[in-house]
Design a protein around this motif. Structure first.
Motif, PDB file in Angstrom:
ATOM      1  N   SER A 135       0.806  -1.228   0.000  1.00 49.75           N
ATOM      2  CA  SER A 135       0.000   0.000   0.000  1.00 49.75           C
ATOM      3  C   SER A 135       0.835   1.273   0.000  1.00 49.75           C
ATOM      4  CB  SER A 135      -0.941  -0.004   1.217  1.00 49.75           C
ATOM      5  OG  SER A 135      -1.807  -1.123   1.179  1.00 49.75           O
ATOM      6  N   ILE A 136       1.804   1.354   0.917  1.00 46.35           N
ATOM      7  CA  ILE A 136       2.560   2.591   1.066  1.00 46.35           C
ATOM      8  C   ILE A 136       3.536   2.788  -0.086  1.00 46.35           C
ATOM      9  CG2 ILE A 136       4.124   3.877   2.557  1.00 46.35           C
ATOM     10  CD1 ILE A 136       1.372   3.645   3.711  1.00 46.35           C
ATOM     11  N   GLU A 137       4.238   1.724  -0.492  1.00 50.60           N
ATOM     12  CA  GLU A 137       5.267   1.861  -1.517  1.00 50.60           C
ATOM     13  C   GLU A 137       4.752   2.426  -2.838  1.00 50.60           C
ATOM     14  OE1 GLU A 137       7.412  -1.315  -4.245  1.00 50.60           O
ATOM     15  OE2 GLU A 137       8.235  -1.379  -2.204  1.00 50.60           O
ATOM     16  N   PRO A 138       3.693   1.858  -3.454  1.00 50.80           N
ATOM     17  CA  PRO A 138       3.247   2.438  -4.733  1.00 50.80           C
ATOM     18  C   PRO A 138       2.719   3.867  -4.603  1.00 50.80           C
ATOM     19  CG  PRO A 138       1.721   0.744  -3.964  1.00 50.80           C
ATOM     20  CD  PRO A 138       2.914   0.665  -3.090  1.00 50.80           C
ATOM     21  N   ALA A 139       2.094   4.163  -3.469  1.00 55.58           N
ATOM     22  CA  ALA A 139       1.558   5.516  -3.293  1.00 55.58           C
ATOM     23  C   ALA A 139       2.672   6.541  -3.121  1.00 55.58           C
ATOM     24  CB  ALA A 139       0.616   5.546  -2.086  1.00 55.58           C
ATOM     25  N   VAL A 140       3.709   6.214  -2.337  1.00 54.68           N
ATOM     26  CA  VAL A 140       4.826   7.132  -2.153  1.00 54.68           C
ATOM     27  C   VAL A 140       5.600   7.297  -3.452  1.00 54.68           C
ATOM     28  CG1 VAL A 140       7.015   7.477  -0.947  1.00 54.68           C
ATOM     29  CG2 VAL A 140       5.024   6.664   0.308  1.00 54.68           C
ATOM     30  N   ALA A 141       5.763   6.205  -4.209  1.00 53.11           N
ATOM     31  CA  ALA A 141       6.461   6.288  -5.489  1.00 53.11           C
ATOM     32  C   ALA A 141       5.735   7.223  -6.447  1.00 53.11           C
ATOM     33  CB  ALA A 141       6.592   4.895  -6.097  1.00 53.11           C
ATOM     34  N   GLU A 142       4.416   7.140  -6.481  1.00 55.56           N
ATOM     35  CA  GLU A 142       3.645   8.027  -7.355  1.00 55.56           C
ATOM     36  C   GLU A 142       3.748   9.480  -6.915  1.00 55.56           C
ATOM     37  OE1 GLU A 142      -0.988   8.597  -8.904  1.00 55.56           O
ATOM     38  OE2 GLU A 142      -0.440   6.917  -7.587  1.00 55.56           O
ATOM     39  N   LEU A 144       6.260  10.901  -5.169  1.00 56.99           N
ATOM     40  CA  LEU A 144       7.608  11.415  -5.422  1.00 56.99           C
ATOM     41  C   LEU A 144       7.847  11.652  -6.907  1.00 56.99           C
ATOM     42  CD1 LEU A 144       9.761   9.279  -2.956  1.00 56.99           C
ATOM     43  CD2 LEU A 144       9.259  11.705  -2.795  1.00 56.99           C
ATOM     44  N   ALA A 145       7.146  10.893  -7.763  1.00 57.08           N
ATOM     45  CA  ALA A 145       7.307  11.088  -9.201  1.00 57.08           C
ATOM     46  C   ALA A 145       6.866  12.476  -9.636  1.00 57.08           C
ATOM     47  CB  ALA A 145       6.529  10.018  -9.962  1.00 57.08           C
ATOM     48  N   ASN A 146       5.961  13.087  -8.871  1.00 57.51           N
ATOM     49  CA  ASN A 146       5.535  14.451  -9.195  1.00 57.51           C
ATOM     50  C   ASN A 146       6.663  15.466  -9.005  1.00 57.51           C
ATOM     51  OD1 ASN A 146       2.932  13.477  -9.712  1.00 57.51           O
ATOM     52  ND2 ASN A 146       2.307  13.739  -7.573  1.00 57.51           N
ATOM     53  N   TYR A 147       7.688  15.095  -8.202  1.00 59.29           N
ATOM     54  CA  TYR A 147       8.842  15.967  -7.980  1.00 59.29           C
ATOM     55  C   TYR A 147      10.066  15.477  -8.767  1.00 59.29           C
ATOM     56  CZ  TYR A 147       6.030  17.658  -4.070  1.00 59.29           C
ATOM     57  OH  TYR A 147       5.015  18.183  -3.294  1.00 59.29           O
ATOM     58  N   LYS A 148       9.829  14.679  -9.825  1.00 58.05           N
ATOM     59  CA  LYS A 148      10.894  14.161 -10.691  1.00 58.05           C
ATOM     60  C   LYS A 148      11.835  13.230  -9.936  1.00 58.05           C
ATOM     61  CE  LYS A 148       9.164  16.898 -13.796  1.00 58.05           C
ATOM     62  NZ  LYS A 148       8.262  16.355 -14.849  1.00 58.05           N
ATOM     63  N   LEU A 149      11.343  12.581  -8.895  1.00 55.38           N
ATOM     64  CA  LEU A 149      12.120  11.587  -8.157  1.00 55.38           C
ATOM     65  C   LEU A 149      11.476  10.228  -8.412  1.00 55.38           C
ATOM     66  CD1 LEU A 149      12.604  13.515  -4.775  1.00 55.38           C
ATOM     67  CD2 LEU A 149      14.255  13.269  -6.635  1.00 55.38           C
ATOM     68  N   ASN A 150      12.081   9.444  -9.292  1.00 53.98           N
ATOM     69  CA  ASN A 150      11.480   8.196  -9.749  1.00 53.98           C
ATOM     70  C   ASN A 150      12.198   6.997  -9.153  1.00 53.98           C
ATOM     71  OD1 ASN A 150       9.659   9.589 -11.551  1.00 53.98           O
ATOM     72  ND2 ASN A 150      11.410   9.901 -12.929  1.00 53.98           N
ATOM     73  N   GLY A 151      11.535   5.850  -9.274  1.00 53.50           N
ATOM     74  CA  GLY A 151      12.162   4.588  -8.897  1.00 53.50           C
ATOM     75  C   GLY A 151      12.150   4.286  -7.414  1.00 53.50           C
ATOM     76  N   PHE A 152      11.180   4.865  -6.640  1.00 49.28           N
ATOM     77  CA  PHE A 152      11.149   4.571  -5.201  1.00 49.28           C
ATOM     78  C   PHE A 152      10.675   3.142  -4.983  1.00 49.28           C
ATOM     79  CE2 PHE A 152       9.019   4.296  -1.112  1.00 49.28           C
ATOM     80  CZ  PHE A 152       9.966   4.838  -0.272  1.00 49.28           C
ATOM     81  N   LYS A 153      11.421   2.397  -4.141  1.00 54.97           N
ATOM     82  CA  LYS A 153      11.084   1.002  -3.875  1.00 54.97           C
ATOM     83  C   LYS A 153      11.686   0.562  -2.548  1.00 54.97           C
ATOM     84  CE  LYS A 153      11.562  -3.645  -5.850  1.00 54.97           C
ATOM     85  NZ  LYS A 153      12.133  -4.448  -6.974  1.00 54.97           N
ATOM     86  N   PHE A 154      10.872  -0.092  -1.701  1.00 55.57           N
ATOM     87  CA  PHE A 154      11.375  -0.632  -0.437  1.00 55.57           C
ATOM     88  C   PHE A 154      12.177  -1.900  -0.714  1.00 55.57           C
ATOM     89  CE2 PHE A 154       7.703   1.667   1.522  1.00 55.57           C
ATOM     90  CZ  PHE A 154       8.459   2.488   2.343  1.00 55.57           C
ATOM     91  N   GLU A 155      13.300  -2.061   0.008  1.00 56.28           N
ATOM     92  CA  GLU A 155      14.095  -3.278  -0.090  1.00 56.28           C
ATOM     93  C   GLU A 155      13.998  -4.121   1.176  1.00 56.28           C
ATOM     94  OE1 GLU A 155      18.140  -2.187  -1.177  1.00 56.28           O
ATOM     95  OE2 GLU A 155      17.786  -3.052  -3.164  1.00 56.28           O
ATOM     96  N   ARG A 156      14.263  -3.502   2.315  1.00 55.24           N
ATOM     97  CA  ARG A 156      14.226  -4.211   3.589  1.00 55.24           C
ATOM     98  C   ARG A 156      13.318  -3.446   4.546  1.00 55.24           C
ATOM     99  NH1 ARG A 156      19.124  -4.052   4.487  1.00 55.24           N
ATOM    100  NH2 ARG A 156      19.258  -2.363   6.017  1.00 55.24           N
ATOM    101  N   MET A 157      12.450  -4.175   5.244  1.00 57.82           N
ATOM    102  CA  MET A 157      11.493  -3.544   6.160  1.00 57.82           C
ATOM    103  C   MET A 157      11.479  -4.307   7.473  1.00 57.82           C
ATOM    104  SD  MET A 157       8.574  -3.025   3.285  1.00 57.82           S
ATOM    105  CE  MET A 157       9.113  -4.558   2.550  1.00 57.82           C
ATOM    106  N   ILE A 158      12.204  -3.779   8.453  1.00 53.64           N
ATOM    107  CA  ILE A 158      12.255  -4.376   9.789  1.00 53.64           C
ATOM    108  C   ILE A 158      11.888  -3.288  10.786  1.00 53.64           C
ATOM    109  CG2 ILE A 158      13.697  -5.521  11.513  1.00 53.64           C
ATOM    110  CD1 ILE A 158      15.477  -6.514   9.221  1.00 53.64           C
ATOM    111  N   LEU A 159      10.799  -3.492  11.524  1.00 49.72           N
ATOM    112  CA  LEU A 159      10.332  -2.475  12.468  1.00 49.72           C
ATOM    113  C   LEU A 159      10.985  -2.594  13.835  1.00 49.72           C
ATOM    114  CD1 LEU A 159       6.539  -2.183  11.637  1.00 49.72           C
ATOM    115  CD2 LEU A 159       8.472  -0.903  10.736  1.00 49.72           C
TER     116      LEU A 159
END
Length: 837
Positions: A135-142, A144-159
């Motif tokens: 849920s969070i990853e695709p929404a944040v990527a979209e 950030l793309a509005n500010y010309k920052l592309n390719g956002f993707k989570f790799e490791r998620m440990i809380l």
């Protein structure tokens, strides 16, 4: 043993001495090349004829970044220590950040819940990873793309292993239906998370994540079978505060401006998920229809008119020094946000901006108005902050209509003019014509007359955009100018959405709702539905439940299943059935004057404004009793002892000294109802307002013969702000008839006298009985309130060589008063006892 200790101590200091005397070869080589690099850099700059700005710029930027990170790291470490400590340690360590149950008696401690959270945290950790990824990853990527920052993707998620803490729980037991349970949870997370991501092919990470907010949990409907609750609705009443630390290659972005961009994108996505009016529903029983949990349930509409601002701070720099500002405002209600246009070179801008907010919970939600100075750049990060004001929506609900000037917090000067009205919702068609007429009276604003709630259950038998493959469908729903997009359902021709939205409708008789079914894989349209909202006007209770409708421009069997409900805006009226969130305090937007007393047949009523003083003592400055001369003075001015609208307050005195018999403030409050005229706008037809008239209530010049001053004191538990109103001064002694004073009042917050805590009224020319009626405020944590004093000094501008001789002074000790109610009291002016600044 003593000799052993001595030898050990000696050996500890021997090693460093030996290293200094015999430095290693590697150390010498390192220092040599370090010197060469520095000299070479200086030589290179001179050889290339670069400007000195290339050196100073990075240095200044680095210093600013280090200072900002130092402050941020301190706050994060403090929060993490609080999350790891026991409740007792938190209370002893940080009195200004106590949990909610310390300040509010209806909030219960929840240490048992913290133990449960610690036990189930590993399982929650797994669920949170799935939520972040899906849920969070695709929404944040979209975003950030509005500010010309592309390719956002989570790799490791440990809380991490540190579970969230609950600062307190409040369960509501009033004004609720029988099939629901509502509770507010003060939740705080400051964990040891380790989240890595990729942005623009650069690897980075997030550590020291902190989230703090008030989460509401609604359990409904209650059923007679296990688990006894049909479902849950989780949501934040207002945007939670989120902070984190960037690490890795993106560490260079961890500075004001760049990190705020990522933080804002994350806050936006959290708001879209579970900040009102958005909710996170969880179904617990299959017997409960999903529509009961996911159908939006707005309580009303808050209509906001931001008129203007005055005396804003000057942030722009001109050739002659301080210039003006280019102000604009951002209005936030939960996840809803609006932005005004900026006005160039004006510290008194007039916006005349209108907006409307859907309110799903009038208990606990606030409206925030932030004012910024616009500067060209990437956005709000480069703009200068001019202050903010926060208004509890329940205040507007109680008043119906509210016309108020709000002083900007976190700013030296400035205030904004707001006009607000609360509109409930109705299913009576007779209210529609009046609602439409009211919106037409306001020009240059597209106001609404109704709200339509849409529940999208599913689609059936969608066509395939490409032969041999199933589509990835999602929906776009548009009403008026607002569009909502559903999530994408992968590889299916019969997607199930089970999601609801609410839209403001200008005129339900002519407006339409348009739904498009899109295929994400090909970008083609799979179907369309155009629905006239006027069809709901013919339905019973203006509601249509789970109605299958044929899709246009689609397959012959393609359908969409919808639920629709229309509600009409009612005219704003005063409501009194809103439960108070905090101990009863006056409306923050009203002057701090005594309220009208309750009616009584036994003569004058007793006012509740009693200062808290130790038993057997009387405050040296506060008024105590009403003298006979004062009563005679009141009768001469029209006072009637048998009329309860005029209040004479008498406090018991513990001394027989005549000087202790001093009069108590008596203010007459008369309610006058404005007669609305047809030519007036809706906001010009104000609700009944209070007109305050002050009579000559005292003939005493005070204990020291220097006069008396009338002050009002109130403390806002929610915003933690102290309000002081300087009403008037009476009976200033006139020593020289040819030299009448020009009095003004100066206030300091003690201890820690500083320019930031200084407040000052206007100067009243040639008066021994000046009236000011000016309000001042200070932000003070509740835990520090008992140790603060307000120094009130009365001075005159008619001094030798332009000086300001002091007439008298009052020191108000705040620990003597119970601030659950406003206090309006006379104080005797005494000789000056502290040095002035």
């Amino acid at each position: 043993m003593a000799s052993d200790n001595k030898m050990t101590t000696t050996s500890k200091f021997a090693l460093p001495v030996n290293r200094d005397e015999d430095p290693g070869v590697l150390s010498i080589i390192y220092r040599f090349f370090k010197k060469v690099a520095i000299v070479g850099a200086v030589y290179l700059v001179g050889y290339m004829q670069w400007s000195v700005a290339w050196l100073l710029g990075p240095v200044v930027l680095s210093v600013m970044r280090d200072q900002w990170r130092k402050d941020s790291e301190y706050r994060r470490n403090l929060a993490k220590s609080a999350a790891l400590s026991s409740e007792k340690d938190i209370v002893l360590a940080r009195l200004d950040d106590l949990p909610a149950w310390v300040f509010f008696p209806d909030v219960e401690r929840a240490e048992w819940l913290n133990r449960i959270l610690l036990q189930v945290w590993p399982n929650v950790n797994h669920y949170a990873r799935t939520l972040l990824k899906e849920s969070i990853e695709p929404a944040v990527a979209e975003s950030l793309a509005n500010y010309k920052l592309n390719g956002f993707k989570f790799e490791r998620m440990i809380l991490g292993t540190i579970a969230p803490r609950v600062g307190g729980v409040k369960v509501y037991d009033k004004n609720l239906s029988r099939d629901e349970i509502i509770m507010d949870v003060d939740i705080f997370y400051a964990g040891d998370c380790d989240i890595s991501f990729i942005l623009q092919r650069i690897r980075g990470g997030i550590k020291d994540l902190q989230i703090h907010g008030m989460m509401r949990v609604v359990m409904k409907p209650l059923i007679s079978k296990i688990p006894l609750v049909g479902g849950l609705q989780l949501f934040f009443l207002n945007n939670p505060s989120i902070d984190f630390n960037l690490v890795g290659a993106v560490d260079i972005l961890d500075m004001p401006g760049f990190s705020d961009l990522l933080r804002r994108c994350i806050v936006e996505q959290v708001a879209k998920m579970m900040v009102l009016p958005n909710k996170l529903p969880i179904k617990l029983s299959d017997e409960i229809p999903t529509v009961d949990l996911r159908m939006p349930e707005p309580e009303g509409v808050l209509r906001i008119h931001l008129v203007q601002a005055q005396n804003l701070m000057r942030k722009d720099v001109s050739m002659l020094g301080k210039g003006k500002s280019d102000p604009y405002a951002i209005i936030t209600v939960g996840a809803q946000q609006w932005k005004t246009k900026h006005i160039d070179n004006n510290i008194n801008p007039r916006w005349e901006f209108w907006c409307e907010a859907l309110i799903s919970s009038r208990k606990g939600q606030v409206m925030q108005c932030e004012v910024w100075d616009w500067d060209p750049g990437m956005g709000i990060q480069n703009d200068d902050y001019l202050g903010r004001c926060i208004l509890d929506i329940s205040q507007v609900v109680r008043a119906g209509r509210l016309d108020t000037w709000q002083t900007l917090q976190q700013a030296k000067t400035g205030k904004v003019h707001l006009r607000l009205s609360w509109h409930g919702l109705s299913t009576n068609l007779l209210d529609l014509s009046h609602a439409i007429t009211e919106t037409q009276l306001v020009k240059n604003a597209e106001l609404s007359s109704a709200v339509v709630s849409v529940y999208i259950d599913s689609c059936k038998h969608l066509p395939n955009a490409r032969p041999g493959s199933r589509p990835d469908p999602y929906l776009t729903v548009t009403v008026c100018k607002k569009t909502e997009n559903t999530a994408v359902q992968m590889r299916t021709d019969s997607p199930v959405y089970e999601i609801g939205y609410s839209f403001l409708v200008q005129n339900p008789e002519i407006d339409v709702m348009e739904i498009k079914v899109m295929d994400q894989k090909t970008g083609s349209q799979l179907g369309q539905l155009t629905f006239g909202i006027s069809s709901l006007l013919k339905q019973n209770n203006l509601t249509m439940v789970n109605q299958p409708m044929n899709l246009q421009k689609s397959g012959p069997e393609s359908k969409i299943i919808l639920g629709l409900q229309l509600k009409i805006l009612k005219e704003a009226i005063k409501e009194e059935d809103v439960e108070e969130e905090t101990p009863t305090v006056p409306n923050e937007t009203e002057p701090l004057l005594p309220s009208a007393p309750a009616e009584s047949t036994d003569g004058p009523a007793t006012a509740p404004l009693v200062p808290l003083t130790p038993p057997g003592t009387v405050s040296a400055n506060a008024s105590v009793t009403t003298t006979n001369s004062d009563l005679q003075n009141l009768e001469d001015s029209g006072f009637n002892p048998t009329n309860p609208s005029h209040v004479s307050t008498t406090f018991p005195s513990t001394t027989t000294d005549d000087t202790s018999n001093k009069s108590v403030p008596v203010e007459e409050i008369i309610k006058e109802v404005d007669v609305p005229q047809e030519s007036q706008m809706p906001y010009e037809r104000e609700s009944p307002k209070l007109v305050h008239r002050t009579s000559s209530l005292t003939t005493s010049a005070g204990e020291a013969g220097l006069g008396r001053i009338l002050l009002s004191l109130r403390y806002s538990m929610q915003n933690q702000i102290l309000y002081v109103v300087v009403h008037k001064i009476m009976n200033i002694p006139l020593k020289d008839p040819t030299n009448v004073p020009d009095p003004y009042v100066k206030l300091y917050l003690l201890p820690g006298r500083s320019k930031d805590s200084k407040r000052k009224t206007q100067v009243i020319k040639d008066s021994c009985m000046p009236e000011f009626d000016e309000q001042f405020e200070w932000a003070i944590p509740l835990a520090e309130l008992h140790s603060r004093q307000v120094e009130v000094t009365v001075a005159t501008h008619k001094g030798f060589l332009g000086g300001s001789p002091v007439i008298g002074q009052v020191l108000v000790h705040l620990n003597q008063y119970d601030f659950r109610e406003a206090k309006t009291l006379w104080f005797d002016l005494l000789p000056e006892s502290s040095p002035r600044e």
